[in-house]
Design a protein around this motif. Structure first.
Motif: not given
Lengths: 109, 109, 109, 109
Positions: A8-13
């Motif tokens: 999820e963090c990668i996607q948000a980045c």
């Protein structure tokens, strides 16, 4: 090993990187570029650290958390600048920045 | 102005960037690292040019097409190396590389 | 405005980036690649954050200091790994890493 | 193996990266930012490809020549934009761009 929990963090980045690059380009084409100077500057900075953070998580870096903490700070600065402006690209960028900051803080905690 | 028509190519670049970074990390953890040396090298190279190409399209660079042509070549080299190996991460990476090469060529044509 | 006072730190970052990229390539060509896996990983990481830090200082980023603090940590980790190995490229890299860490801490203080 | 013969080209890339990042920052602070919009855009692009080219040569990439050819084109575009402006940072940047383009073409030939 690549951790699914970073997903999820990668996607948000990556979403934030896109919103920042799009906002950067659009700001450079605005009628009043001078008013957008700080936005342009922070868009570049934020897009670049988001790309860096994504790479770091994807490649399982021992420094991923620390990079995400820094990424969160830059995202917040960029979001705070963007939200001052009425352009649609700035509004969308601010939203992506705050979302990314939140995910980065969650990831690093 | 950000062109919606780049969307598929950007997506393929980001998928390839991820597959390459994951493969890079996994190769470094394999029992026989020596056999993976060329894969490690090309994974890094490919991940980095994919990130560069995505940024370039997102920010509407006048050089986006030329960067995508180069990206396609590097993706093909990386895919060809990855497909020599039986590891799951290599297979997945090869697939992402060939898909990205195809989208980059389509975008540049 | 570009600050001349960053000059030494930028130079140390660029030297470290070079030493890390050279060490990375040389490690991938060593007889025993497995033994160098952690060195390869940290070389890439360190080269990339050094390039990032240099860009940040050159373009007068408000986050330059924070990036330099992170850069110093990564340089130290890379230097500590490199100094375990007897290869000339590792020794030279460790030296460049420790020098860069020192300049980054000085810059950020 | 790191080739000493790339040394001049790497140096020119790093000089150009610096000049572009400094010019980028200075342009954002100019009275008439609108007039500098294209310069800002190309400065970022050029700084980033120069950093990429330097990394590629330092790490002995099989694609170093192709990246240098692309780098030369972007340097020329940036130099041509910069030389239209009278600011000292633009003049210095144009000079670094043309020098870098020349070294990149030499390296790739």
């Amino acid at each position: 090993m690549y951790s699914q929990s970073f997903e999820e963090c990668i996607q948000a980045c990556l979403e934030c990187m896109k919103a920042c690059n799009v906002c950067y380009d659009a700001c450079l084409g605005e009628e009043d570029v001078k008013m957008m100077a700080e936005c342009i500057r922070l868009d570049r900075e934020c897009a670049d650290i988001c790309a860096f953070a994504a790479k770091t998580m994807q490649s399982n870096s021992p420094f991923a958390k620390q990079i995400c903490i820094l990424c969160a700070e830059i995202c917040e600065a960029c979001g705070n600048e963007c939200k001052k402006h009425d352009h649609g690209h700035c509004k969308r960028c601010a939203e992506a920045c705050f979302k990314c900051a939140e995910e980065c803080r969650k990831m690093a905690s």
